[in-house]
Design a protein around this motif. Sequence first.
Motif, PDB file in Angstrom:
ATOM      1  N   LEU A 184       8.586   2.979   0.994  1.00 34.28           N
ATOM      2  CA  LEU A 184       8.136   4.207   1.637  1.00 34.28           C
ATOM      3  C   LEU A 184       6.970   4.847   0.878  1.00 34.28           C
ATOM      4  O   LEU A 184       6.041   5.387   1.482  1.00 34.28           O
ATOM      5  CB  LEU A 184       9.301   5.193   1.750  1.00 34.28           C
ATOM      6  N   VAL A 185       7.006   4.764  -0.447  1.00 34.39           N
ATOM      7  CA  VAL A 185       5.864   5.244  -1.227  1.00 34.39           C
ATOM      8  C   VAL A 185       4.620   4.415  -0.892  1.00 34.39           C
ATOM      9  O   VAL A 185       3.530   4.954  -0.697  1.00 34.39           O
ATOM     10  CB  VAL A 185       6.170   5.180  -2.736  1.00 34.39           C
ATOM     11  N   ALA A 186       4.796   3.095  -0.800  1.00 33.36           N
ATOM     12  CA  ALA A 186       3.670   2.223  -0.468  1.00 33.36           C
ATOM     13  C   ALA A 186       3.088   2.562   0.901  1.00 33.36           C
ATOM     14  O   ALA A 186       1.866   2.675   1.062  1.00 33.36           O
ATOM     15  CB  ALA A 186       4.113   0.761  -0.501  1.00 33.36           C
ATOM     16  N   VAL A 187       3.946   2.720   1.901  1.00 38.65           N
ATOM     17  CA  VAL A 187       3.488   3.044   3.254  1.00 38.65           C
ATOM     18  C   VAL A 187       2.721   4.362   3.261  1.00 38.65           C
ATOM     19  O   VAL A 187       1.662   4.496   3.880  1.00 38.65           O
ATOM     20  CB  VAL A 187       4.680   3.104   4.226  1.00 38.65           C
ATOM     21  N   SER A 188       3.247   5.358   2.553  1.00 35.61           N
ATOM     22  CA  SER A 188       2.621   6.682   2.538  1.00 35.61           C
ATOM     23  C   SER A 188       1.238   6.639   1.901  1.00 35.61           C
ATOM     24  O   SER A 188       0.285   7.243   2.409  1.00 35.61           O
ATOM     25  CB  SER A 188       3.523   7.667   1.787  1.00 35.61           C
ATOM     26  N   LEU A 189       1.117   5.918   0.788  1.00 34.57           N
ATOM     27  CA  LEU A 189      -0.180   5.823   0.114  1.00 34.57           C
ATOM     28  C   LEU A 189      -1.159   4.957   0.903  1.00 34.57           C
ATOM     29  O   LEU A 189      -2.347   5.272   0.994  1.00 34.57           O
ATOM     30  CB  LEU A 189       0.010   5.262  -1.295  1.00 34.57           C
ATOM     31  N   TYR A 190      -0.643   3.871   1.491  1.00 29.73           N
ATOM     32  CA  TYR A 190      -1.509   2.989   2.275  1.00 29.73           C
ATOM     33  C   TYR A 190      -2.062   3.712   3.492  1.00 29.73           C
ATOM     34  O   TYR A 190      -3.209   3.489   3.899  1.00 29.73           O
ATOM     35  CB  TYR A 190      -0.729   1.750   2.694  1.00 29.73           C
ATOM     36  N   ARG A 191      -1.265   4.583   4.070  1.00 23.48           N
ATOM     37  CA  ARG A 191      -1.741   5.373   5.208  1.00 23.48           C
ATOM     38  C   ARG A 191      -2.912   6.268   4.797  1.00 23.48           C
ATOM     39  O   ARG A 191      -3.808   6.544   5.589  1.00 23.48           O
ATOM     40  CB  ARG A 191      -0.594   6.229   5.762  1.00 23.48           C
ATOM     41  N   MET A 192      -2.916   6.705   3.536  1.00 22.64           N
ATOM     42  CA  MET A 192      -3.972   7.590   3.056  1.00 22.64           C
ATOM     43  C   MET A 192      -5.250   6.837   2.698  1.00 22.64           C
ATOM     44  O   MET A 192      -6.351   7.268   3.051  1.00 22.64           O
ATOM     45  CB  MET A 192      -3.490   8.359   1.816  1.00 22.64           C
ATOM     46  N   VAL A 193      -5.111   5.700   1.986  1.00 23.42           N
ATOM     47  CA  VAL A 193      -6.297   5.083   1.383  1.00 23.42           C
ATOM     48  C   VAL A 193      -6.516   3.635   1.787  1.00 23.42           C
ATOM     49  O   VAL A 193      -7.529   3.036   1.431  1.00 23.42           O
ATOM     50  CB  VAL A 193      -6.236   5.197  -0.157  1.00 23.42           C
ATOM     51  N   GLY A 194      -5.580   3.029   2.515  1.00 23.92           N
ATOM     52  CA  GLY A 194      -5.772   1.668   2.993  1.00 23.92           C
ATOM     53  C   GLY A 194      -5.995   0.670   1.873  1.00 23.92           C
ATOM     54  O   GLY A 194      -5.241   0.612   0.900  1.00 23.92           O
ATOM     55  N   LYS A 195      -7.058  -0.113   1.984  1.00 22.81           N
ATOM     56  CA  LYS A 195      -7.330  -1.199   1.042  1.00 22.81           C
ATOM     57  C   LYS A 195      -7.678  -0.711  -0.361  1.00 22.81           C
ATOM     58  O   LYS A 195      -7.799  -1.522  -1.289  1.00 22.81           O
ATOM     59  CB  LYS A 195      -8.472  -2.072   1.563  1.00 22.81           C
ATOM     60  N   GLU A 196      -7.840   0.584  -0.546  1.00 22.75           N
ATOM     61  CA  GLU A 196      -8.123   1.119  -1.877  1.00 22.75           C
ATOM     62  C   GLU A 196      -6.854   1.344  -2.689  1.00 22.75           C
ATOM     63  O   GLU A 196      -6.891   1.922  -3.773  1.00 22.75           O
ATOM     64  CB  GLU A 196      -8.910   2.430  -1.763  1.00 22.75           C
ATOM     65  N   LEU A 197      -5.712   0.884  -2.174  1.00 25.55           N
ATOM     66  CA  LEU A 197      -4.452   0.974  -2.892  1.00 25.55           C
ATOM     67  C   LEU A 197      -4.182  -0.340  -3.617  1.00 25.55           C
ATOM     68  O   LEU A 197      -4.278  -1.415  -3.023  1.00 25.55           O
ATOM     69  CB  LEU A 197      -3.308   1.278  -1.918  1.00 25.55           C
ATOM     70  N   TYR A 198      -3.826  -0.241  -4.901  1.00 29.99           N
ATOM     71  CA  TYR A 198      -3.548  -1.408  -5.730  1.00 29.99           C
ATOM     72  C   TYR A 198      -2.253  -1.198  -6.503  1.00 29.99           C
ATOM     73  O   TYR A 198      -1.719  -0.095  -6.556  1.00 29.99           O
ATOM     74  CB  TYR A 198      -4.681  -1.631  -6.749  1.00 29.99           C
ATOM     75  N   PHE A 199      -1.764  -2.284  -7.133  1.00 27.63           N
ATOM     76  CA  PHE A 199      -0.811  -2.123  -8.222  1.00 27.63           C
ATOM     77  C   PHE A 199      -1.497  -2.573  -9.495  1.00 27.63           C
ATOM     78  O   PHE A 199      -2.562  -3.199  -9.458  1.00 27.63           O
ATOM     79  CB  PHE A 199       0.492  -2.886  -7.968  1.00 27.63           C
ATOM     80  N   TYR A 200      -0.909  -2.236 -10.644  1.00 27.44           N
ATOM     81  CA  TYR A 200      -1.500  -2.598 -11.930  1.00 27.44           C
ATOM     82  C   TYR A 200      -0.494  -3.446 -12.695  1.00 27.44           C
ATOM     83  O   TYR A 200       0.651  -3.037 -12.892  1.00 27.44           O
ATOM     84  CB  TYR A 200      -1.854  -1.346 -12.740  1.00 27.44           C
ATOM     85  N   ASN A 201      -0.914  -4.629 -13.122  1.00 24.60           N
ATOM     86  CA  ASN A 201      -0.017  -5.492 -13.879  1.00 24.60           C
ATOM     87  C   ASN A 201      -0.816  -6.255 -14.927  1.00 24.60           C
ATOM     88  O   ASN A 201      -1.506  -7.222 -14.626  1.00 24.60           O
ATOM     89  CB  ASN A 201       0.703  -6.474 -12.947  1.00 24.60           C
ATOM     90  N   GLN A 202      -0.743  -5.740 -16.151  1.00 21.69           N
ATOM     91  CA  GLN A 202      -1.346  -6.415 -17.298  1.00 21.69           C
ATOM     92  C   GLN A 202      -0.589  -5.963 -18.536  1.00 21.69           C
ATOM     93  O   GLN A 202      -0.854  -4.891 -19.074  1.00 21.69           O
ATOM     94  CB  GLN A 202      -2.839  -6.099 -17.423  1.00 21.69           C
TER      95      GLN A 202
END
Length: 281
Positions: A184-202
């Motif tokens: 649900l967090v992912a859906v909410s953020l994706y609705r706002m910014v679309g392809k500008e949403l990422y995760f960070y893994n390093q």
Amino acid sequence: MYTKQKVYICVLYTKQYLIWIILSQDIILKTNWLYTPSLRNEVVRTFDAYFYNGGFPELIAFKDKRSWLSGLYQKIFLGDLVARYALRNSDSMSLLVKKLAESVMQPSSYNRLKNIVSLAGESVGVRTVIDYVGYLEETWLIFSIENYVARFAKRESNRKYYFIDNGILNLFIFNPETLLLEDLVAVSLYRMVGKELYFYNQNVEVDFYIPDQKWLVQASYNISDTQTFTREVNGLLKTAKFLKAEKLQIVTRNEERTVEQDDFTIEVIPIWKWMIMLEDK
């Protein structure tokens, strides 16, 4: 002063695109409504229905919401996947959907998905998995986000997949709360910014990153135990220092507080309140 808050944040599936719908439940909220227990409880109850059942508007008319959602999914699966793409092996596609649901929180490569499906009894190749994932995204059953720091090749093949609607996701999983919250967090953020949403893994992982807003978000159902709290906070702090992020949040089911550490402020906020705040942005 009275305002109408938008409590249901919904996704309506169509054959070609998503229509994001915000359904008002006609909850009339006074200024400082958060300090009125009856109104606050009404908002939370309304949100709980959305959290588990998703946001398809037609659901309001049905008592047996799970049965309706199951029927809807079958229509999507048989009509917009099997028939539209002339799938010869619908069992492997069905299994892939189930495994994607169970893996919502985990980055997945095409090869990993191939192995999972094959081990479950449906032999498929990587090319088939690539095609099937593309079909699922084209029909807006799922969407994916990239690792911000990965090399381009890994960005394309190692992604996190989310379902466009919690109700559909909930058809496939047991003990669903942790997965539903992150989805649900992912859906909410994706609705706002679309392809500008990422995760960070390093070395450490942060669930969501929006570069333009210097905004990091962890989705964690419960951080009441010390180990979980430390992991989530340290992940945010290490990543924020590297990326020079300025806005740090942990979205939880019910917990709320402010954490001050290493010259950063981390806002811990329950998801129902966080979503209302998003609508005010």
